[in-house]
Design an enzyme around this catalytic site. Structure first.
Site, PDB file in Angstrom:
ATOM      1  N   TYR A 168      47.350  30.607  36.338  1.00 44.56           N
ATOM      2  CA  TYR A 168      46.694  31.728  37.014  1.00 44.56           C
ATOM      3  C   TYR A 168      46.676  32.960  36.111  1.00 44.56           C
ATOM      4  O   TYR A 168      45.641  33.610  35.943  1.00 44.56           O
ATOM      5  CB  TYR A 168      47.407  32.023  38.328  1.00 44.56           C
ATOM      6  N   LYS A 172      43.223  34.649  34.586  1.00 44.54           N
ATOM      7  CA  LYS A 172      42.815  36.014  34.934  1.00 44.54           C
ATOM      8  C   LYS A 172      42.837  36.935  33.714  1.00 44.54           C
ATOM      9  O   LYS A 172      41.984  37.833  33.587  1.00 44.54           O
ATOM     10  CB  LYS A 172      43.712  36.565  36.038  1.00 44.54           C
TER      11      LYS A 172
END
Length: 263
Positions: A168, A172
């Site tokens: 994640y 991002k």
């Protein structure tokens, strides 16, 4: 709750007539962004994977705010998903003025337990899909010659490492830098690209990951404001970045995190 008779936005924050595509528009942050854009007067193309949820959102927003709303079902994890969505969204209103890249997933797990399939899925949805969608929409905006705005919903996890969020954080962080490249290359065409980077937001996904007090407490302790965010705090930032009120803002990543990323 704001309704159509009590305008949530006014002045330079209005988006009247602007054609906006919002991904992941039926749940959590995306649903609140769609509502905020409708309240600001935008014409909407909502995207998600569930046609039933899309139809319900389309009907609700059109009825409540009196704006034009189209819905396009798309699986952005598929190889041709981003290109197909860009084409379908442009066809709805003859072009786009705003793209909000919001769709994302999270599969928390420790680094040493990394599942390659889940890692690949996270990168595909959180980085590949929005990057390719922005490139396709950006190309159409350049061809149209009327400028535009691209807003990326990234995460505070792009700016500061978060345990158990290996894929994640990587996805991002990559997306924030991709957005800066968009800002650099598309800026000369009057197209602005910016990111918002929220801390934990109390959506369904946020509750699922951070709902346990024992897990939430150490995270909240690192946020000077002493709490997690709620969806409208992200939506307000997205509306601002998409609006003429932010007409000279380009290539920035704005933490919506209560001070978390100060360290």
């Amino acid at each position: 709750m704001t309704n159509a008779h009590e305008p949530r936005y006014s002045g330079a924050l209005r988006l009247d007539g602007k054609r906006a595509l919002i991904t992941g528009a039926t749940k959590g942050i995306g649903a609140d962004i769609a509502r905020a854009f409708a309240a600001a007067g935008a014409r909407l193309v909502l995207s998600g994977r569930d046609t039933g949820e899309l139809d319900a959102a389309q009907s609700t927003l059109a009825d409540e705010f009196g704006v034009d709303v189209h819905a396009v079902a798309a699986d952005l994890a598929q190889p041709q998903g981003p290109a197909g969505l860009a084409k379908a969204a442009a066809a709805a209103f003859g072009g786009l003025d705003i793209l909000v890249n919001n769709a994302g997933i999270s599969h928390p797990q420790p680094v040493i337990d990394t599942d390659p399939a889940l890692f690949d899925a996270t990168i595909a949805v959180n980085l590949r899909a929005p990057a390719l969608l922005a490139a396709a929409v950006g190309a159409d905006m350049v061809a149209a010659g009327t400028g535009g705005a691209i807003v990326t919903v990234a995460s505070a996890a792009a700016l500061a490492p978060l345990p158990d969020h290996y894929a994640y954080c990587a996805s991002k962080a990559g997306l924030v830098m991709a957005t800066k490249v968009l800002a650099r290359e598309l800026g000369p065409h009057g197209i602005r690209a910016n990111s918002v980077c929220p801390t934990v937001v109390l959506t369904e996904m946020g509750q699922r990951v951070w709902g346990e007090e024992a897990k939430a407490a150490p995270m909240i302790a690192r946020i000077p404001l002493g709490r997690f965010a709620v969806p409208h705090e992200v939506s307000d930032a997205v509306v601002w970045l998409a609006s003429d009120a932010a007409s000279m803002v380009n290539g920035v990543d704005i933490p919506v995190d209560g001070g978390y990323t100060m360290g």
